[in-house]
Design an enzyme around this catalytic site. Structure first.
Site, PDB file in Angstrom:
ATOM      1  N   ASN A   1      53.258  34.413  42.440  1.00 38.91           N
ATOM      2  CA  ASN A   1      52.386  33.934  41.354  1.00 38.91           C
ATOM      3  C   ASN A   1      52.037  35.039  40.354  1.00 38.91           C
ATOM      4  OD1 ASN A   1      50.697  35.379  42.988  1.00 38.91           O
ATOM      5  ND2 ASN A   1      49.501  33.633  43.693  1.00 38.91           N
TER       6      ASN A   1
ATOM      7  N   ARG B   1      40.480  41.152  42.741  1.00 43.07           N
ATOM      8  CA  ARG B   1      39.558  40.688  43.772  1.00 43.07           C
ATOM      9  C   ARG B   1      38.131  40.998  43.354  1.00 43.07           C
ATOM     10  NH1 ARG B   1      42.958  37.780  45.002  1.00 43.07           N
ATOM     11  NH2 ARG B   1      44.143  37.657  46.917  1.00 43.07           N
TER      12      ARG B   1
ATOM     13  N   GLN C   1      34.304  33.845  48.488  1.00 42.98           N
ATOM     14  CA  GLN C   1      34.750  32.622  47.827  1.00 42.98           C
ATOM     15  C   GLN C   1      34.622  31.455  48.789  1.00 42.98           C
ATOM     16  OE1 GLN C   1      37.789  34.529  44.534  1.00 42.98           O
ATOM     17  NE2 GLN C   1      38.625  33.140  46.021  1.00 42.98           N
TER      18      GLN C   1
ATOM     19  N   HIS D   1      38.866  30.516  41.033  1.00 37.12           N
ATOM     20  CA  HIS D   1      40.103  31.236  41.368  1.00 37.12           C
ATOM     21  C   HIS D   1      41.332  30.343  41.135  1.00 37.12           C
ATOM     22  CE1 HIS D   1      42.046  34.242  44.408  1.00 37.12           C
ATOM     23  NE2 HIS D   1      42.804  34.030  43.355  1.00 37.12           N
TER      24      HIS D   1
END
Ligand code: NAI
Length: 362
Positions: A118, A260, A289, A313
């Site tokens: 990704n 992050r 998260q 996210h």
């Protein structure tokens, strides 16, 4: 029969509407039938916090754990202690910091991720967020759809709108994502492109994008109008941007972090944006998260009411990316079943050692 536990994010009605939301509990990375055909057991859940969660109940006898950075099952040393059969952790995506890698090494558990799956998705999101902040997009857009400033006030938006051209942009981390960000910045005619990374880019590769390495963090931060963070989270990057290092930034700099959340001290950054020392902050990651309801980045605005380009996210989980990391997850598990070596670039830790050089200098 092998027990496979997958902790994924819930897609609800959206997973039904969009079957290509493969990274969801409902669509199970597209591997449910394949595992069943081979006689294996698959348990999938989004319930991941606390001793009574599906995660902590099923990890006790799972041999393979699949997690996702988008809804991370935090595999701490304590939870790992209960995971008596665990041999392989697969990150469906990129970034395995939610797993205690040192503890995995002590237990010779393999941790693999789908490297590269990704990275373009994230690099595109980084470019979008840089432009979003520098060009003051959100407050301008809010005028149109929310009627802010009477619904049309050019000056209120333009007072904080700049061009990216002629600015200095620097990336912390010039790996797969950081380098792709630099490549995509080239046509914007920035004043300079900088990078800070203990692994220098090969000369030819740096030359292609015209990037200059700055070895000292303080010097690097002091030169950048825009700082983008693209390194993994590990001991050497946790809380890297904090009250002290924020002092080194140029006044009015913009910061984009899709790496992050825990690389940046949340309260210190919120204070810096609120004071105007940092003009704006954007990205898509937080710790933990999902982001807490009272997380300081939800109410972080600069003195003119802008400077916040946060999203959930989502950067690395575009539909295109989901197909790639779902296929990659399947391939890692297939290799495990068939006793075939893993692709070297996918291995983070194996056989008690770090296989990747990106998780800190050792
Ligand atoms: P990569 O391994 O290709 O590159 C990471 C680079 O960071 C390496 O060149 C490494 O030397 C450098 N680095 C490590 N520690 C550093 C330090 N202390 N200071 C400066 N540089 C340092 O990894 P890739 O694919 O570029 O991904 C980077 C990170 O981005 C991932 O680990 C993950 O945390 C995050 N990510 C976020 C996504 C999202 O959806 N928001 C999706 C994919 C990755």
């Amino acid at each position: 029969m092998v027990k496979v536990l997958a902790i994924l994010y819930s897609g609800g009605e959206f997973a039904k509407q969009q079957p290509r939301l493969l990274g969801t509990v409902e669509n199970k990375l597209g591997i449910a039938d394949w595992l069943k055909e081979h006689g294996h057991e698959l348990v999938v859940s989004d319930d991941k916090e606390g001793p009574n969660s599906d995660f902590q109940k099923h990890i006790k006898d799972a041999e393979i754990l699949i997690t996702t950075p988008f809804h991370p099952g935090y595999l701490s040393r304590e939870v790992m202690d209960t995971a008596k059969n665990l041999k392989l952790c697969v990150t469906a995506g990129v970034g395995s910091d939610h797993i205690d890698l040192n503890a995995a090494n002590e237990r010779k558990i393999t941790v693999a991720e789908v490297s590269g799956s990704n990275v373009v998705s994230v690099a595109e999101h980084v470019l979008m967020t840089i432009l979003n902040l520098v060009r003051n997009f959100v407050p301008a857009h809010d005028q149109i759809t929310r009627g802010e400033f009477g619904g049309w006030n050019v000056a209120a938006a333009a007072r904080d709108t700049y061009d990216l051209e002629n600015k200095v942009v620097g990336t912390i981390g010039a790996g797969r994502i950081g380098y792709r960000v630099l490549q995509r910045l080239v046509p914007f005619d920035c004043k300079e492109l900088l990078y800070y990374d203990y692994a220098p880019l090969p000369e030819e590769v740096a030359k292609k994008v015209g990037a200059r390495r700055v070895e000292d963090l303080k010097e690097f931060l002091g030169q950048c109008d825009v700082v983008t963070i693209n390194c993994p989270l590990h001991e050497g990057t946790r809380n890297l941007i904090n009250k002290e290092t924020l002092q080194y930034f140029k006044k009015g700099a913009w910061v984009v972090n899709t790496a992050r959340g825990a690389i940046v001290n949340a309260q210190d950054m919120a204070d810096a944006v609120k004071s105007g020392h940092i003009s704006g902050y954007g990205g898509d990651v937080s710790f933990p998260q999902p982001m807490a309801k009272d997380h300081p980045w939800r109410t972080m605005f600069n003195p003119n009411g802008g400077g916040n380009a946060m999203t959930p996210h989502v950067s690395g989980t575009s539909i295109d990316a989901q197909i790639r990391y779902a296929n990659g997850t399947k391939d890692i598990i297939r290799r495990y079943f068939e006793g075939e070596a893993q692709e070297p670039q996918n291995l983070i830790v194996e056989g008690g050692q770090y296989a990747s050089k990106a998780y800190g200098q050792r």
